[in-house]
Design a protein around this motif. Structure first.
Motif, PDB file in Angstrom:
ATOM      1  N   THR A 175      10.990   6.096  -7.611  1.00  0.00           N
ATOM      2  CA  THR A 175       9.701   5.402  -7.688  1.00  0.00           C
ATOM      3  C   THR A 175       8.719   6.012  -6.697  1.00  0.00           C
ATOM      4  OG1 THR A 175      10.708   3.287  -8.331  1.00  0.00           O
ATOM      5  CG2 THR A 175       8.526   3.179  -7.357  1.00  0.00           C
ATOM      6  N   LEU A 176       7.483   6.193  -7.136  1.00  0.00           N
ATOM      7  CA  LEU A 176       6.370   6.568  -6.258  1.00  0.00           C
ATOM      8  C   LEU A 176       5.537   5.319  -6.002  1.00  0.00           C
ATOM      9  CD1 LEU A 176       4.328   8.570  -4.893  1.00  0.00           C
ATOM     10  CD2 LEU A 176       3.270   8.771  -7.161  1.00  0.00           C
ATOM     11  N   LEU A 177       5.233   5.050  -4.729  1.00  0.00           N
ATOM     12  CA  LEU A 177       4.389   3.912  -4.362  1.00  0.00           C
ATOM     13  C   LEU A 177       3.187   4.414  -3.586  1.00  0.00           C
ATOM     14  CD1 LEU A 177       7.656   2.975  -3.401  1.00  0.00           C
ATOM     15  CD2 LEU A 177       6.533   0.861  -4.073  1.00  0.00           C
ATOM     16  N   VAL A 178       2.005   4.007  -3.994  1.00  0.00           N
ATOM     17  CA  VAL A 178       0.771   4.405  -3.314  1.00  0.00           C
ATOM     18  C   VAL A 178       0.024   3.154  -2.885  1.00  0.00           C
ATOM     19  CG1 VAL A 178      -1.383   5.686  -3.485  1.00  0.00           C
ATOM     20  CG2 VAL A 178       0.641   6.497  -4.720  1.00  0.00           C
ATOM     21  N   GLN A 179      -0.201   3.042  -1.589  1.00  0.00           N
ATOM     22  CA  GLN A 179      -0.864   1.861  -1.020  1.00  0.00           C
ATOM     23  C   GLN A 179      -2.376   1.942  -1.193  1.00  0.00           C
ATOM     24  OE1 GLN A 179       2.495  -0.226   0.338  1.00  0.00           O
ATOM     25  NE2 GLN A 179       0.370  -0.877   0.337  1.00  0.00           N
ATOM     26  N   ALA A 180      -3.004   0.756  -1.225  1.00  0.00           N
ATOM     27  CA  ALA A 180      -4.460   0.622  -1.141  1.00  0.00           C
ATOM     28  C   ALA A 180      -5.194   1.519  -2.121  1.00  0.00           C
ATOM     29  CB  ALA A 180      -4.933   0.885   0.298  1.00  0.00           C
ATOM     30  N   VAL A 181      -4.725   1.572  -3.366  1.00  0.00           N
ATOM     31  CA  VAL A 181      -5.409   2.375  -4.379  1.00  0.00           C
ATOM     32  C   VAL A 181      -6.808   1.807  -4.625  1.00  0.00           C
ATOM     33  CG1 VAL A 181      -5.286   3.266  -6.741  1.00  0.00           C
ATOM     34  CG2 VAL A 181      -3.193   2.992  -5.405  1.00  0.00           C
ATOM     35  N   ASP A 182      -7.006   0.531  -4.338  1.00  0.00           N
ATOM     36  CA  ASP A 182      -8.323  -0.099  -4.501  1.00  0.00           C
ATOM     37  C   ASP A 182      -9.393   0.564  -3.641  1.00  0.00           C
ATOM     38  OD1 ASP A 182      -6.401  -1.690  -2.681  1.00  0.00           O
ATOM     39  OD2 ASP A 182      -8.366  -2.200  -1.856  1.00  0.00           O
TER      40      ASP A 182
END
Length: 384
Positions: free
Chosen positions: A87-94
């Motif tokens: 899994t790839l997780l990317v924070q704060a894409v907003d």
């Protein structure tokens, strides 16, 4: 600004807050009818290549069980990943994709200062981050593909974990419910509830809307430091009514009462509100820049707005306000700014502000000063 949700599926928000918020999980089928992900998997992976973006990769069967890798990554990293179970997780894409940022507005039926960020995960078939629980509330919106979710037991800090991994993976999981979510479906998980999601097929993307929940330890530690900065050094423990004790080693109830009085004297509702507003609006993720922002004076920004330009809220900005007998403080990105309640309400409610909206406030010097500070600390941006 998009209006907050009034219903979760067929359920009124008031019913959700009363019966589910911080109480029990809720599956909302078709929460966002016809939902289409505003970001593609390749674009998400592109963000994970950037130095400024916080990203992680979790491999179920890596160098260790549930191996955790921290970004930024390079293209070679993705080329060498296995076909399944990562899994790839990317924070704060907003903060990086305006269309993703707009999704947060739907969730402002919860106070602004409780919203944290919107994380997006991507996984191929059977990819996930393992059975775990969070200390905060989370909405899990399925953005692309399918994910199989299991709901488990109530957990706490003493729940047994898998050894040999930096992640807090539960070693025991007792399934109470399970569902497969498709795009537009959403799952609400309260704090402390075990959950476990795995991709069903490739190109699974899940949007996680998380909320800030400071620990009691953090609250006491942080407010103590903040309040102590404003206390004169000559204010000391005193006991002018001291009486002789039968044993000099005893700390008597009078001493404890005096300490309690000292604490209560400084932890007033006003000092608590002032600290809490600044603390809960601190930016967690910041854009890194080596350039000093240009100072914009009041005449310049007023002229720009009168000429048709708009004030835009920075996508990473955090805003809240508090009013009491002493007036109103607007809390913006960790700063406390004195202004009128009307200006605070406007700035907190709108993502873009026009000259027509601002014009009533330019007659008040302290509102002009507040707006100048917001512009110069880049909480508000001037743009056409």
């Amino acid at each position: 600004m998009i209006a907050p949700l009034t219903h979760l599926g067929d359920m009124p928000i008031e019913e959700f807050l009363r019966d589910y918020w911080q109480k029990k999980p809720l599956l909302i089928r078709n929460a966002f009818p016809g939902f289409e992900s505003p970001i593609a998997p390749d674009e998400l992976a592109g963000l994970a290549l950037e130095e400024e973006v916080e990203s992680r990769i979790v491999l179920e069967n890596g160098a260790t069980p549930w191996e955790l890798r921290n970004g930024p990554f390079d293209e070679d990293t993705f080329a060498k990943l296995p076909e399944k179970r990562w899994t790839l997780l990317v924070q704060a894409v907003d903060q990086w994709v305006p269309e993703v940022n707009q999704l947060l507005d739907y969730f402002r039926f919860i106070p602004n200062w409780r919203l944290d960020d919107l994380m997006i995960s991507y996984a191929p078939d059977q990819g996930g981050v393992g059975p775990h629980f969070d200390y905060y509330d989370v909405f899990l919106l399925q953005g692309l593909g399918k994910r199989h979710w299991k709901i488990g037991q109530v957990c706490d800090n003493n729940s047994p974990r898998v050894e040999g991994t930096r992640l807090k993976i539960l070693s025991e999981f007792h399934t109470t419910d399970e569902w497969v979510l498709e795009p537009g479906d959403m799952l609400y998980i309260p704090p402390g509830i075990a959950h476990w999601g795995n991709a069903v097929g490739d190109d699974c993307m899940t949007y996680s809307i998380g909320f800030r929940a400071p620990s009691h330890a953090d609250i006491l530690s942080e407010i103590g430091q903040e309040v102590a900065l404003n206390i004169a050094d000559d204010l000391r423990y005193s006991d002018p009514d001291l009486k002789r004790q039968s044993n000099p080693g005893e700390i008597g109830p009078e001493a404890i009462a005096q300490l309690q009085h000292i604490i209560q004297q400084h932890l007033t509702p006003e000092t608590i509100a002032h600290w809490f507003g600044k603390y809960m609006t601190e930016r967690k993720y910041l854009e890194q820049t080596d350039e000093e922002p240009l100072e914009i004076d009041a005449d310049d920004w007023q002229a720009a707005l009168a000429d048709g330009q708009l004030l835009w809220r920075h996508p990473a900005a955090r805003l809240a306000f508090h009013s009491d007998k002493n007036g109103t403080f607007l809390f913006a990105d960790g700063e406390a700014i004195n202004c009128s309640r009307e200006l605070a309400e406007l700035v907190c409610a709108e993502t873009e502000i026009s000259w027509v909206q601002i014009k009533p406030f330019v007659q008040e010097p302290f509102d002009v000063a507040a707006l100048s500070q917001l512009i110069n600390q880049e909480t508000l941006l001037i743009d056409e």
